[in-house]
Design an enzyme around this catalytic site. Structure first.
Site, PDB file in Angstrom:
ATOM      1  N   LYS A   6      70.911  42.274  62.302  1.00 47.84           N
ATOM      2  CA  LYS A   6      71.798  43.042  61.477  1.00 47.84           C
ATOM      3  C   LYS A   6      70.329  42.924  60.335  1.00 47.84           C
ATOM      4  O   LYS A   6      71.093  42.734  59.003  1.00 47.84           O
ATOM      5  CB  LYS A   6      72.677  42.914  60.991  1.00 47.84           C
ATOM      6  CG  LYS A   6      73.439  43.922  59.564  1.00 47.84           C
ATOM      7  CD  LYS A   6      73.117  45.808  60.854  1.00 47.84           C
ATOM      8  CE  LYS A   6      74.213  46.714  59.511  1.00 47.84           C
ATOM      9  NZ  LYS A   6      73.171  47.959  59.691  1.00 47.84           N
ATOM     10  N   ASP A  42      76.050  47.206  64.545  1.00 45.55           N
ATOM     11  CA  ASP A  42      76.583  48.335  64.568  1.00 45.55           C
ATOM     12  C   ASP A  42      76.205  49.816  65.337  1.00 45.55           C
ATOM     13  O   ASP A  42      76.622  50.182  66.739  1.00 45.55           O
ATOM     14  CB  ASP A  42      76.982  49.428  63.379  1.00 45.55           C
ATOM     15  CG  ASP A  42      75.243  48.725  62.067  1.00 45.55           C
ATOM     16  OD1 ASP A  42      74.543  48.003  62.867  1.00 45.55           O
ATOM     17  OD2 ASP A  42      75.118  50.018  61.200  1.00 45.55           O
ATOM     18  N   ASP A  91      81.034  36.999  68.550  1.00 43.00           N
ATOM     19  CA  ASP A  91      83.049  37.432  68.644  1.00 43.00           C
ATOM     20  C   ASP A  91      83.498  38.864  68.724  1.00 43.00           C
ATOM     21  O   ASP A  91      83.948  38.608  69.273  1.00 43.00           O
ATOM     22  CB  ASP A  91      83.438  36.287  67.506  1.00 43.00           C
ATOM     23  CG  ASP A  91      84.596  35.853  67.377  1.00 43.00           C
ATOM     24  OD1 ASP A  91      85.240  35.880  68.596  1.00 43.00           O
ATOM     25  OD2 ASP A  91      85.430  35.049  66.026  1.00 43.00           O
ATOM     26  N   TYR A 104      79.746  31.065  61.010  1.00 34.43           N
ATOM     27  CA  TYR A 104      81.297  30.195  60.700  1.00 34.43           C
ATOM     28  C   TYR A 104      80.734  29.396  60.008  1.00 34.43           C
ATOM     29  O   TYR A 104      80.552  27.828  60.724  1.00 34.43           O
ATOM     30  CB  TYR A 104      82.017  30.058  62.184  1.00 34.43           C
ATOM     31  CG  TYR A 104      82.806  31.811  62.384  1.00 34.43           C
ATOM     32  CD1 TYR A 104      82.344  32.707  61.385  1.00 34.43           C
ATOM     33  CD2 TYR A 104      83.114  31.753  63.568  1.00 34.43           C
ATOM     34  CE1 TYR A 104      83.285  33.798  62.293  1.00 34.43           C
ATOM     35  CE2 TYR A 104      83.940  32.674  64.611  1.00 34.43           C
ATOM     36  CZ  TYR A 104      83.404  34.516  63.166  1.00 34.43           C
ATOM     37  OH  TYR A 104      84.063  35.334  63.648  1.00 34.43           O
ATOM     38  N   ASP A 149      84.966  40.773  72.420  1.00 33.41           N
ATOM     39  CA  ASP A 149      86.623  41.190  72.149  1.00 33.41           C
ATOM     40  C   ASP A 149      86.245  42.719  72.188  1.00 33.41           C
ATOM     41  O   ASP A 149      86.964  43.571  73.063  1.00 33.41           O
ATOM     42  CB  ASP A 149      87.005  41.126  70.933  1.00 33.41           C
ATOM     43  CG  ASP A 149      87.624  39.924  71.360  1.00 33.41           C
ATOM     44  OD1 ASP A 149      87.671  38.636  72.101  1.00 33.41           O
ATOM     45  OD2 ASP A 149      88.591  39.325  70.172  1.00 33.41           O
TER      46      ASP A 149
END
Length: 353
Positions: A185, A218, A242, A135, A246
């Protein structure tokens, strides 16, 4: 008597309904712990943006810099693009006040079933790097309106940034069950993620009491769904944290109960506390918003300000309501209003005297 000044930003939608619930709980538990809260309320919101063209005034950060903590209800409105509301309020606060830790506790409470079959006893924490990573503001758009239009977005990972979030996560894991999982990743993202892996491994080596596992994001998401009980502390970059937090909140029963803290661990600046359910314009004004996320967030605020016993009392009252009563807001399958749920939590706080 410990006095604390809190900057209240109720924001938009149900943020204006759950913030009073959080304050009521704070005041109730404070009264018997020698704590006094003073609140300064700010109208910074999408409503303000639509009226003035800005989410907050130019000197907004200076107005709240001296507060002991910030409580944010929610921001967002259908008429204001999400990137406008986020970059106009939340991200400037996080970055200017160096709130580089986003802390998201995940817990399956007795009496509030998870959508998963075997989730009893799940209790872990996601530690998200909060001010850099994916971000960033580095990048731009070129050729707007033409067929060859392109957009470039750069991720920014610094050694200082990865080091401090890894150190925080290691220290937290050492206080808990001693297991740290790092989200990565590095098989597909060839520069930033191998760098992340290297720095996290270096910092974990300085904490021999903590075991480190590395999981590709993943596969990690799948394992959080299939076997959430295996996790203790998960550390992740801004984007991965993030998404993962959630997902984990859904595993715990719903995003309406999820709290979050944006921490400046050095306490050079105020930290900010927010439930993460968003402004929920579809139910705003109906009086049925779930205040549990805001109340749990209030407990995190108490703990950060040095009142661990008071924070524990709030969490105990929350757990008692879920385990011993049928009081639930509609998102949890019940019919209770925001006010009724809050009153029930307050009654259990009173019983705990």
């Amino acid at each position: 008597m410990h006095s604390h000044r809190i900057a209240l930003i109720p924001g938009d939608g149900i943020g204006r309904e759950v913030t009073p619930a959080a304050c009521a709980v704070l005041d109730a538990v404070a009264s018997r712990h020698g704590i006094r809260f003073g609140y300064d309320e700010f109208d910074w919101s999408c409503t303000r943006y639509e009226a003035t063209g800005a989410m907050m005034p130019d000197d907004g950060l200076d107005r709240i810099r001296a507060h002991d903590a910030i409580f944010l209800g929610a921001v967002g409105a259908p008429g204001v693009p999400d990137h406008v509301s986020l970059w106009g309020l939340l991200i400037p606060i996080r970055r200017q006040f160096r709130q580089y830790v986003n802390l998201r506790p995940i817990r399956v409470f007795p009496g509030l079933p998870s959508p998963l079959r075997d989730a009893d006893g799940v209790d872990f924490t996601v530690v998200r790097e909060n001010v850099e990573g994916e971000y960033s503001e580095v990048g731009g758009r070129f050729g707007t309106g033409f067929g060859e239009e392109l957009a470039v977005q750069e991720a920014v990972f610094t050694r200082a940034g990865v080091t401090r979030i890894a150190d925080y996560a290691c220290a937290l894991a050492a206080r808990r069950r001693g297991h740290l999982t790092s989200a990565t990743k590095s098989n597909g993202i060839v520069h930033t993620m191998p760098f992340w892996d290297e720095v996290v491994a270096e910092r974990a080596a300085a904490h021999p009491e903590v075991s480190l596992a590395r999981e590709h994001i993943d596969a990690l998401c799948a394992k959080v769904v299939l076997d959430p009980g295996r996790f203790d502390v998960i550390v992740a970059s801004n984007l991965f944290g993030d998404i993962l937090s959630d997902l984990a909140a859904a595993v715990a029963g719903g995003i309406g109960i999820a709290p979050a803290a944006n921490l400046n661990p050095e306490r050079e600046f105020p930290s900010m506390f927010e439930p993460v359910h968003g402004s929920a314009p579809d139910i705003a004004g109906t009086g049925v918003a779930n205040p549990l996320g805001a109340i749990w967030t209030a407990a995190m605020l108490l703990d950060h300000l040095g009142h661990a016993e008071a924070a524990a009392e709030v969490e105990t009252a929350m757990a008692a309501v879920l385990a011993r009563t049928a009081v639930r807001t509609p998102d949890l399958g019940g019919t209770a209003s925001t006010a009724e749920f809050t009153r029930t939590v307050l009654a259990h706080l009173e019983e705990a005297k």
